[in-house]
Design a protein around this motif. Structure first.
Motif, PDB file in Angstrom:
ATOM      1  N   UNK A  12       2.257 -15.840  -3.719  1.00  0.00           N
ATOM      2  CA  UNK A  12       3.246 -17.294  -3.077  1.00  0.00           C
ATOM      3  C   UNK A  12       3.599 -17.122  -1.358  1.00  0.00           C
ATOM      4  N   UNK A  13       2.707 -16.303  -0.804  1.00  0.00           N
ATOM      5  CA  UNK A  13       2.358 -16.155   0.505  1.00  0.00           C
ATOM      6  C   UNK A  13       1.461 -16.672   0.862  1.00  0.00           C
ATOM      7  N   UNK A  14       0.162 -17.479   0.437  1.00  0.00           N
ATOM      8  CA  UNK A  14      -0.975 -18.332   0.523  1.00  0.00           C
ATOM      9  C   UNK A  14      -0.665 -19.293   0.823  1.00  0.00           C
ATOM     10  N   UNK A  15      -0.101 -19.816   0.462  1.00  0.00           N
ATOM     11  CA  UNK A  15       0.082 -21.133   1.799  1.00  0.00           C
ATOM     12  C   UNK A  15       0.962 -21.085   2.914  1.00  0.00           C
ATOM     13  N   UNK A  16       1.149 -20.004   3.133  1.00  0.00           N
ATOM     14  CA  UNK A  16       1.368 -19.777   5.141  1.00  0.00           C
ATOM     15  C   UNK A  16       0.797 -18.504   5.803  1.00  0.00           C
ATOM     16  N   UNK A  17      -0.179 -17.932   4.650  1.00  0.00           N
ATOM     17  CA  UNK A  17      -0.973 -16.605   6.103  1.00  0.00           C
ATOM     18  C   UNK A  17      -2.241 -16.568   5.776  1.00  0.00           C
ATOM     19  N   UNK A  18      -3.000 -16.443   5.989  1.00  0.00           N
ATOM     20  CA  UNK A  18      -4.745 -17.031   6.136  1.00  0.00           C
ATOM     21  C   UNK A  18      -4.978 -15.957   5.258  1.00  0.00           C
ATOM     22  N   UNK A  19      -5.290 -14.417   5.107  1.00  0.00           N
ATOM     23  CA  UNK A  19      -5.930 -13.466   4.518  1.00  0.00           C
ATOM     24  C   UNK A  19      -4.622 -13.091   3.114  1.00  0.00           C
ATOM     25  N   UNK A  20      -5.038 -11.912   2.821  1.00  0.00           N
ATOM     26  CA  UNK A  20      -4.436 -10.957   1.540  1.00  0.00           C
ATOM     27  C   UNK A  20      -5.524 -10.154   1.628  1.00  0.00           C
ATOM     28  N   UNK A  21      -3.820  -8.886   1.023  1.00  0.00           N
ATOM     29  CA  UNK A  21      -5.016  -7.639   0.834  1.00  0.00           C
ATOM     30  C   UNK A  21      -4.161  -6.185   0.623  1.00  0.00           C
ATOM     31  N   UNK A  22      -4.603  -5.545   0.010  1.00  0.00           N
ATOM     32  CA  UNK A  22      -3.963  -4.464  -0.170  1.00  0.00           C
ATOM     33  C   UNK A  22      -4.282  -3.244   0.702  1.00  0.00           C
ATOM     34  N   UNK A  23      -3.380  -2.306   0.936  1.00  0.00           N
ATOM     35  CA  UNK A  23      -3.523  -1.188   1.041  1.00  0.00           C
ATOM     36  C   UNK A  23      -3.287   0.562   0.357  1.00  0.00           C
ATOM     37  N   UNK A  24      -3.969   0.744   0.390  1.00  0.00           N
ATOM     38  CA  UNK A  24      -3.393   1.886  -0.902  1.00  0.00           C
ATOM     39  C   UNK A  24      -3.962   4.071  -0.256  1.00  0.00           C
ATOM     40  N   UNK A  25      -2.387   4.804   1.081  1.00  0.00           N
ATOM     41  CA  UNK A  25      -3.292   5.377   1.330  1.00  0.00           C
ATOM     42  C   UNK A  25      -3.381   6.708  -0.532  1.00  0.00           C
ATOM     43  N   UNK A  26      -3.952   7.902  -0.057  1.00  0.00           N
ATOM     44  CA  UNK A  26      -4.276   8.481  -1.039  1.00  0.00           C
ATOM     45  C   UNK A  26      -3.658   9.353  -1.093  1.00  0.00           C
ATOM     46  N   UNK A  27      -2.371   9.711  -0.750  1.00  0.00           N
ATOM     47  CA  UNK A  27      -1.707  10.900  -0.367  1.00  0.00           C
ATOM     48  C   UNK A  27      -0.187  11.051  -1.047  1.00  0.00           C
ATOM     49  N   UNK A  28       0.204  11.822  -0.899  1.00  0.00           N
ATOM     50  CA  UNK A  28       2.073  11.947  -0.901  1.00  0.00           C
ATOM     51  C   UNK A  28       2.845  11.746   0.313  1.00  0.00           C
ATOM     52  N   UNK A  29       3.428  10.945   0.124  1.00  0.00           N
ATOM     53  CA  UNK A  29       4.455  10.502   0.618  1.00  0.00           C
ATOM     54  C   UNK A  29       5.672  10.511   0.899  1.00  0.00           C
ATOM     55  N   UNK A  30       6.601  11.784   1.055  1.00  0.00           N
ATOM     56  CA  UNK A  30       7.664  12.352   0.725  1.00  0.00           C
ATOM     57  C   UNK A  30       8.888  11.859   1.159  1.00  0.00           C
ATOM     58  N   UNK A  31       8.585  11.016   2.368  1.00  0.00           N
ATOM     59  CA  UNK A  31       9.537  11.442   3.492  1.00  0.00           C
ATOM     60  C   UNK A  31       8.895  10.123   4.385  1.00  0.00           C
ATOM     61  N   UNK A  32       9.624   9.218   5.364  1.00  0.00           N
ATOM     62  CA  UNK A  32       9.123   8.285   6.317  1.00  0.00           C
ATOM     63  C   UNK A  32       8.153   9.419   7.752  1.00  0.00           C
TER      64      UNK A  32
END
Length: 264
Positions: free
Chosen positions: A100-120
């Motif tokens: 849905x963002x493609x018409x307004x945003x130039x590039x798309x992707x994903x970033x997945x940290x391979x780590x457990x994140x129990x709180x910010x």
């Protein structure tokens, strides 16, 4: 190199961790869109934008649950007047969820940290030293961000995500289950779980240096059926449910050891 200007949509455990770590690394969080709970880490509270156009940014990070990524993308598209790239933080969902963002945003992707994140806060600190899966046309920017946060970025295609994510879940949670079973049995023998730490640390070292098959040890790997059945019986005496868990773990281990069916 100029700081990356980031908008975080969904500043929970993952989004909050990346946002806080990005600030610590010298990047700019220019906007935060709260999730349904409205909760925002104190470190990001000054950047909340509840309505109207999002601030001009190099990267919009959507850090919601997998099932909400496409919906949130649709809700934000009309607010993206000056956003260069967008990415989500899921290791399972394809980049196409951001369509849905493609018409307004130039590039798309994903970033997945391979780590457990129990709180910010603790999660932001745990990112350093972790690996991070990067996918999509925004990969160059995402790889730079990952590296700046102290992570090791690696390329991951969308079609490889399900197997990758299953592996991540196995590496994290199956270890917890195995140690949980060991802890229950040790408690019945009045032995602290801490006693197994040197053994566990050596086994983990062996897996990473010689591979899982060569790291196998104990009666299942040896094919010692009498001992294994005795262990299952001992676990069942402590608790029938614990016996079931132990038996299922033995069956899985037997497959890895090439002894499937030997211990039923």
């Amino acid at each position: 190199m100029d700081p990356i200007r980031i908008v975080v949509a969904g500043p929970g455990r993952a989004g909050g961790s990346v946002g806080i770590a990005a600030l610590a690394a010298g990047h700019s969080v220019v906007g935060v869109v709260p999730g349904p709970s409205g909760s925002v880490p104190p470190q990001l509270a000054d950047f909340v934008v509840s309505r109207g156009s999002l601030p001009a940014a190099d990267l919009l990070l959507i850090a919601t649950r997998d099932s909400q990524i496409e919906q949130v993308s649709g809700e934000l598209v009309e607010r993206c007047d000056d956003i260069s790239a967008a990415a989500h933080l899921s290791g399972f969902t394809p980049v196409s969820a951001l369509a849905p963002l493609e018409p307004r945003v130039g590039a798309l992707g994903s970033l997945h940290p391979l780590q457990t994140l129990p709180d910010p806060l603790s999660g932001s600190q745990a990112l350093r030293g972790a690996w991070a899966a990067v996918t999509g046309s925004a990969s160059h920017l995402l790889s730079r961000l990952a590296a700046d946060l102290g992570m090791t970025p690696f390329a991951l295609t969308d079609d490889a995500k399900p197997a990758y994510h299953a592996a991540a879940a196995a590496a994290a949670n199956f270890v917890v289950e195995c140690l949980g079973v060991a802890g229950d049995l040790l408690r019945s023998a009045q032995v602290p779980l801490e006693a197994t730490r040197p053994l566990v640390e050596r086994i983990v070292h062996n897996v990473y240096t010689m591979g899982a098959e060569r790291a196998l040890t104990g009666p299942v790997a040896r094919g010692d059926r009498a001992t294994v059945l005795g262990q299952i019986g001992a676990a069942s005496q402590v608790d029938p449910a614990l016996g079931d868990q132990y038996r299922l773990l033995v069956e899985a281990l037997a497959i890895r050891a090439g002894r499937s069916g030997d211990f039923r």
